[in-house]
Structures are given as C-alpha cells and as structure tokens.
Design a protein around this motif. Structure first.
Motif, PDB file in Angstrom:
ATOM      1  N   MET A   1       0.538  -3.324   3.994  1.00  0.00           N
ATOM      2  CA  MET A   1       0.012  -4.665   3.790  1.00  0.00           C
ATOM      3  C   MET A   1      -0.212  -4.873   2.292  1.00  0.00           C
ATOM      4  O   MET A   1      -0.693  -3.993   1.589  1.00  0.00           O
ATOM      5  CB  MET A   1      -1.298  -4.836   4.574  1.00  0.00           C
ATOM      6  N   ALA A   2       0.142  -6.038   1.821  1.00  0.00           N
ATOM      7  CA  ALA A   2       0.012  -6.380   0.406  1.00  0.00           C
ATOM      8  C   ALA A   2      -1.455  -6.586   0.034  1.00  0.00           C
ATOM      9  O   ALA A   2      -2.275  -6.974   0.863  1.00  0.00           O
ATOM     10  CB  ALA A   2       0.801  -7.643   0.098  1.00  0.00           C
ATOM     11  N   MET A   3      -1.739  -6.323  -1.207  1.00  0.00           N
ATOM     12  CA  MET A   3      -3.095  -6.471  -1.739  1.00  0.00           C
ATOM     13  C   MET A   3      -3.292  -7.921  -2.199  1.00  0.00           C
ATOM     14  O   MET A   3      -2.410  -8.491  -2.830  1.00  0.00           O
ATOM     15  CB  MET A   3      -3.229  -5.504  -2.924  1.00  0.00           C
ATOM     16  N   THR A   4      -4.462  -8.459  -1.902  1.00  0.00           N
ATOM     17  CA  THR A   4      -4.762  -9.797  -2.403  1.00  0.00           C
ATOM     18  C   THR A   4      -5.114  -9.714  -3.873  1.00  0.00           C
ATOM     19  O   THR A   4      -5.414  -8.632  -4.399  1.00  0.00           O
ATOM     20  CB  THR A   4      -5.939 -10.438  -1.641  1.00  0.00           C
ATOM     21  N   LYS A   5      -5.116 -10.854  -4.533  1.00  0.00           N
ATOM     22  CA  LYS A   5      -5.477 -10.878  -5.951  1.00  0.00           C
ATOM     23  C   LYS A   5      -6.909 -10.380  -6.145  1.00  0.00           C
ATOM     24  O   LYS A   5      -7.175  -9.591  -7.055  1.00  0.00           O
ATOM     25  CB  LYS A   5      -5.324 -12.287  -6.522  1.00  0.00           C
ATOM     26  N   ASP A   6      -7.839 -10.803  -5.277  1.00  0.00           N
ATOM     27  CA  ASP A   6      -9.232 -10.348  -5.392  1.00  0.00           C
ATOM     28  C   ASP A   6      -9.343  -8.844  -5.181  1.00  0.00           C
ATOM     29  O   ASP A   6     -10.076  -8.167  -5.895  1.00  0.00           O
ATOM     30  CB  ASP A   6     -10.124 -11.086  -4.389  1.00  0.00           C
ATOM     31  N   GLU A   7      -8.604  -8.316  -4.209  1.00  0.00           N
ATOM     32  CA  GLU A   7      -8.609  -6.867  -3.967  1.00  0.00           C
ATOM     33  C   GLU A   7      -8.043  -6.125  -5.179  1.00  0.00           C
ATOM     34  O   GLU A   7      -8.571  -5.087  -5.585  1.00  0.00           O
ATOM     35  CB  GLU A   7      -7.800  -6.531  -2.713  1.00  0.00           C
ATOM     36  N   ALA A   8      -6.983  -6.672  -5.745  1.00  0.00           N
ATOM     37  CA  ALA A   8      -6.363  -6.049  -6.914  1.00  0.00           C
ATOM     38  C   ALA A   8      -7.315  -6.051  -8.102  1.00  0.00           C
ATOM     39  O   ALA A   8      -7.446  -5.049  -8.812  1.00  0.00           O
ATOM     40  CB  ALA A   8      -5.067  -6.770  -7.270  1.00  0.00           C
ATOM     41  N   LEU A   9      -7.993  -7.153  -8.328  1.00  0.00           N
ATOM     42  CA  LEU A   9      -8.941  -7.240  -9.447  1.00  0.00           C
ATOM     43  C   LEU A   9     -10.122  -6.301  -9.231  1.00  0.00           C
ATOM     44  O   LEU A   9     -10.606  -5.669 -10.180  1.00  0.00           O
ATOM     45  CB  LEU A   9      -9.413  -8.681  -9.634  1.00  0.00           C
ATOM     46  N   ARG A  10     -10.598  -6.193  -7.985  1.00  0.00           N
ATOM     47  CA  ARG A  10     -11.700  -5.269  -7.688  1.00  0.00           C
ATOM     48  C   ARG A  10     -11.258  -3.820  -7.913  1.00  0.00           C
ATOM     49  O   ARG A  10     -11.968  -3.031  -8.523  1.00  0.00           O
ATOM     50  CB  ARG A  10     -12.195  -5.479  -6.252  1.00  0.00           C
ATOM     51  N   LEU A  11     -10.061  -3.475  -7.434  1.00  0.00           N
ATOM     52  CA  LEU A  11      -9.521  -2.133  -7.640  1.00  0.00           C
ATOM     53  C   LEU A  11      -9.362  -1.836  -9.124  1.00  0.00           C
ATOM     54  O   LEU A  11      -9.690  -0.731  -9.593  1.00  0.00           O
ATOM     55  CB  LEU A  11      -8.184  -1.973  -6.914  1.00  0.00           C
ATOM     56  N   LEU A  12      -8.876  -2.801  -9.868  1.00  0.00           N
ATOM     57  CA  LEU A  12      -8.713  -2.637 -11.314  1.00  0.00           C
ATOM     58  C   LEU A  12     -10.058  -2.355 -11.983  1.00  0.00           C
ATOM     59  O   LEU A  12     -10.187  -1.416 -12.777  1.00  0.00           O
ATOM     60  CB  LEU A  12      -8.064  -3.893 -11.901  1.00  0.00           C
TER      61      LEU A  12
END
Length: 104
Positions: A1-12
């Motif tokens: 499943m692809a990561m959402t932009k919010d998930e990506a920013l949180r992971l970053l």
C-alpha cells in the motif's frame, strides 16, 4: 500500500530525529576513539614507532569489514575508515609537534 503524504512527512520527521540522535552518539564515539589515538601517539613517539603503519591500518579495515552486515558496502566502509584514520594521523602529528615545541 502506498504511503500518504502525511505518513511520508511523519516518517521523514521521525527518521530525522533518529538520525540526529545517532549522529550525537557517533560524535561521542569518535571523540572517545580520538582520546585513545592520542595515547597511541604518545606511545608511538616514546617507542620510536612511525605514525603511519600500513599493516595496522589493514588490520583495522579487516576488523570493521568483518563485522559489517550491510547495507553499507565494504568499499564504502573502507572509505569512511580511510578518512577517519587520516584525521587521526593528522592529530598525532599535531600533538607530536606540540610536545616537541614544549621541549624546546
């Protein structure tokens, strides 16, 4: 499943916090290593042993590479350690020069 932009920013953001903590640990370990290298420099000077010992450096490379489980390549690890040891030799030369100036 692809990561959402919010998930990506949180992971970053979380990953950067982890990197900052690891960098602080690396600095502490490098400074600890440097203190030992200063002792080695004094011992080499007293024993009349040259600062540059290629066989010992090969031992260091073999040691770190034998404990490397990746993903860092052996070549990348060697490059990092070449730089570390180059800085340590420079430090030993500077410390030796300071001690010889103190004797003058």
């Amino acid at each position: 499943m692809a990561m959402t932009k919010d998930e990506a920013l949180r992971l970053l953001a979380e990953s950067r916090i982890k990197i900052d903590a690891l960098d602080r640990q690396l600095v502490e370990l490098l400074n600890h290593r440097t203190h030992i290298v200063e002792d080695i420099g004094r011992a080499k000077e007293a024993a009349g042993v040259p600062i540059y010992e290629p066989n010992r450096e090969d031992d260091v490379y073999r040691n770190v590479q034998s404990h490397n489980q990746g993903p860092l390549s052996a070549e990348a690890l060697r490059g990092i350690y070449e730089r570390i040891m180059d800085e340590m030799r420079s430090l030993q030369r500077i410390q030796m020069a300071k001690r010889s100036q103190g004797d003058a």
